[in-house]
Design a protein around this motif. Structure first.
Motif, mmCIF file in Angstrom:
data_model
loop_
_atom_site.group_PDB
_atom_site.id
_atom_site.type_symbol
_atom_site.label_atom_id
_atom_site.label_comp_id
_atom_site.label_asym_id
_atom_site.label_seq_id
_atom_site.Cartn_x
_atom_site.Cartn_y
_atom_site.Cartn_z
ATOM 1 N N ILE A 4 38.081 63.794 35.689
ATOM 2 C CA ILE A 4 39.101 63.108 34.906
ATOM 3 C C ILE A 4 38.593 61.697 34.651
ATOM 4 C CG2 ILE A 4 41.432 62.184 35.046
ATOM 5 C CD1 ILE A 4 42.002 64.674 36.929
ATOM 6 N N LYS A 5 38.583 61.293 33.401
ATOM 7 C CA LYS A 5 38.077 59.960 33.069
ATOM 8 C C LYS A 5 39.225 59.023 32.720
ATOM 9 C CE LYS A 5 33.457 60.777 31.274
ATOM 10 N NZ LYS A 5 32.658 60.837 30.054
ATOM 11 N N LEU A 6 39.218 57.872 33.343
ATOM 12 C CA LEU A 6 40.236 56.863 33.061
ATOM 13 C C LEU A 6 39.586 55.644 32.432
ATOM 14 C CD1 LEU A 6 42.467 56.891 36.252
ATOM 15 C CD2 LEU A 6 42.518 58.372 34.272
ATOM 16 N N TYR A 7 40.418 54.882 31.726
ATOM 17 C CA TYR A 7 39.945 53.658 31.090
ATOM 18 C C TYR A 7 40.882 52.528 31.459
ATOM 19 C CZ TYR A 7 38.091 57.566 28.461
ATOM 20 O OH TYR A 7 37.492 58.760 28.130
ATOM 21 N N PRO A 8 40.363 51.379 31.870
ATOM 22 C CA PRO A 8 41.261 50.261 32.170
ATOM 23 C C PRO A 8 42.064 49.879 30.923
ATOM 24 C CG PRO A 8 39.027 49.796 32.955
ATOM 25 C CD PRO A 8 38.945 51.036 32.109
ATOM 26 N N VAL A 9 43.358 49.583 31.115
ATOM 27 C CA VAL A 9 44.172 49.083 29.996
ATOM 28 C C VAL A 9 44.359 47.575 30.112
ATOM 29 C CG1 VAL A 9 45.378 51.281 29.724
ATOM 30 C CG2 VAL A 9 46.383 49.492 31.177
ATOM 31 N N GLY A 10 43.857 47.009 31.194
ATOM 32 C CA GLY A 10 43.959 45.578 31.396
ATOM 33 C C GLY A 10 43.375 45.220 32.744
ATOM 34 N N LYS A 11 43.611 43.982 33.163
ATOM 35 C CA LYS A 11 43.124 43.590 34.485
ATOM 36 C C LYS A 11 44.067 42.567 35.105
ATOM 37 C CE LYS A 11 40.309 39.783 32.946
ATOM 38 N NZ LYS A 11 39.042 39.095 32.887
ATOM 39 N N ILE A 12 43.915 42.426 36.417
ATOM 40 C CA ILE A 12 44.762 41.505 37.174
ATOM 41 C C ILE A 12 44.051 40.178 37.362
ATOM 42 C CG2 ILE A 12 45.638 41.103 39.517
ATOM 43 C CD1 ILE A 12 46.519 44.084 39.464
ATOM 44 N N GLU A 13 44.788 39.093 37.113
ATOM 45 C CA GLU A 13 44.299 37.762 37.475
ATOM 46 C C GLU A 13 45.142 37.286 38.639
ATOM 47 O OE1 GLU A 13 42.666 36.013 33.207
ATOM 48 O OE2 GLU A 13 44.034 34.818 34.435
ATOM 49 N N SER A 14 44.479 37.035 39.752
ATOM 50 C CA SER A 14 45.205 36.771 40.997
ATOM 51 C C SER A 14 44.474 35.714 41.794
ATOM 52 C CB SER A 14 45.265 38.091 41.779
ATOM 53 O OG SER A 14 45.269 37.894 43.156
ATOM 54 N N PRO A 15 45.200 34.948 42.611
ATOM 55 C CA PRO A 15 44.504 33.984 43.485
ATOM 56 C C PRO A 15 43.746 34.654 44.632
ATOM 57 C CG PRO A 15 46.882 33.910 43.880
ATOM 58 C CD PRO A 15 46.653 34.856 42.737
ATOM 59 N N ILE A 16 43.938 35.953 44.813
ATOM 60 C CA ILE A 16 43.248 36.670 45.893
ATOM 61 C C ILE A 16 41.835 37.015 45.413
ATOM 62 C CG2 ILE A 16 43.318 38.690 47.403
ATOM 63 C CD1 ILE A 16 46.336 38.954 46.558
ATOM 64 N N THR A 17 40.831 36.543 46.152
ATOM 65 C CA THR A 17 39.466 36.756 45.668
ATOM 66 C C THR A 17 38.689 37.794 46.476
ATOM 67 O OG1 THR A 17 38.704 34.893 46.976
ATOM 68 C CG2 THR A 17 39.273 34.441 44.682
ATOM 69 N N THR A 18 39.152 38.103 47.697
ATOM 70 C CA THR A 18 38.492 39.153 48.479
ATOM 71 C C THR A 18 39.567 40.035 49.111
ATOM 72 O OG1 THR A 18 38.493 38.086 50.654
ATOM 73 C CG2 THR A 18 36.731 37.465 49.140
ATOM 74 N N PRO A 19 39.231 41.325 49.360
ATOM 75 C CA PRO A 19 40.225 42.225 49.968
ATOM 76 C C PRO A 19 40.783 41.683 51.284
ATOM 77 C CG PRO A 19 38.359 43.482 49.167
ATOM 78 C CD PRO A 19 37.983 42.032 49.012
ATOM 79 N N LEU A 20 39.991 40.918 52.039
ATOM 80 C CA LEU A 20 40.468 40.410 53.324
ATOM 81 C C LEU A 20 41.626 39.432 53.163
ATOM 82 C CD1 LEU A 20 37.166 39.914 55.311
ATOM 83 C CD2 LEU A 20 38.947 41.616 55.701
ATOM 84 N N GLU A 21 41.674 38.757 52.021
ATOM 85 C CA GLU A 21 42.766 37.815 51.778
ATOM 86 C C GLU A 21 44.047 38.509 51.326
ATOM 87 O OE1 GLU A 21 41.845 34.791 48.878
ATOM 88 O OE2 GLU A 21 39.755 34.799 49.498
ATOM 89 N N ALA A 22 43.928 39.743 50.903
ATOM 90 C CA ALA A 22 45.085 40.424 50.304
ATOM 91 C C ALA A 22 46.221 40.522 51.321
ATOM 92 C CB ALA A 22 44.688 41.811 49.806
#
Lengths: 139, 139
Positions: A4-22
């Motif tokens: 199954i192929k997906l295509y991004p419809v957009g992206k997130i802009e967030s102050p979180i820069t690494t998964p550890l900060e999430a």
């Protein structure tokens, strides 16, 4: 069945820069950020309003796909469980599911509160939240 | 960014055989069915229990991907809106999001209530429901 192929419809802009900060599912801090919709999909956000809650389905592009068991942070009493019993980012198809509140909308940008994804995370889909189908107590 | 490839982790067995029969989000009828997990992913359901609510993310393989606007059935007062303001199956990445209740689990089969997907729908992911992150009133 084929892949199954997906295509991004957009992206997130967030102050979180690494998964550890999430903040893990956005519930500990009300992280604010933006969803930038690709121009070709702007029609698809017509009708969304500030104050609406929406599900953001995103692609956890940094997650591992070969992890099947974890100690789920939100269900520690269950011990070592399968990833489907958790909300771990790591899972065979690492689709994120985040409930966020819309603060403002301008053209192709949606300001939201309650994010949990790192900056640059691809967005796959958005769905308006409906309590009558999305909360067990209302079903 | 490259295309994103997903792989089914299982499929839905349901009495619904065509999209027209689907009860729309399972709320009108408490449709019962099964989720059959592919053997290689059985470890991932460890820890799930009868009575749990889970999100089933599935792939609406019969949906159209080029529809951007609809009259949303559950938000008619909004008129013609973007698909992201709806729960229409048709959308650029037709991922279904269904909240179901687990009735029974045996080996790789999960009996559930609250289905909305047609028989044979591929399952992409399962996530345990947590009210503290999945309901606005608790956030």
């Amino acid at each position: 069945m084929k892949d199954i192929k997906l295509y991004p419809v957009g992206k997130i802009e967030s102050p979180i820069t690494t998964p550890l900060e999430a903040p893990r599912q956005g519930q500990e801090a009300h992280i604010q950020g933006k969803i930038i919709i690709n121009p070709e999909y702007v029609k698809a956000i017509k009708g969304l309003r500030p104050g609406d809650y929406i599900w953001v389905l995103c692609w956890f592009h940094l997650a591992k796909r070969d992890v099947l068991e974890v100690y789920p942070r939100m269900a520690r009493e269950r011990g070592l469980t399968g990833v489907f019993t958790s909300r771990s980012h790591s899972r065979p198809n690492p689709i994120g599911l985040e409930l966020v509140k819309i603060l403002k909308i301008e053209k192709n940008t949606i300001w939201v509160e309650g994010l949990d994804a790192v900056n640059g995370t691809p967005v796959l889909d958005i769905k308006l939240f409906f309590p009558q189908i999305d909360c067990p107590r209302n079903r």
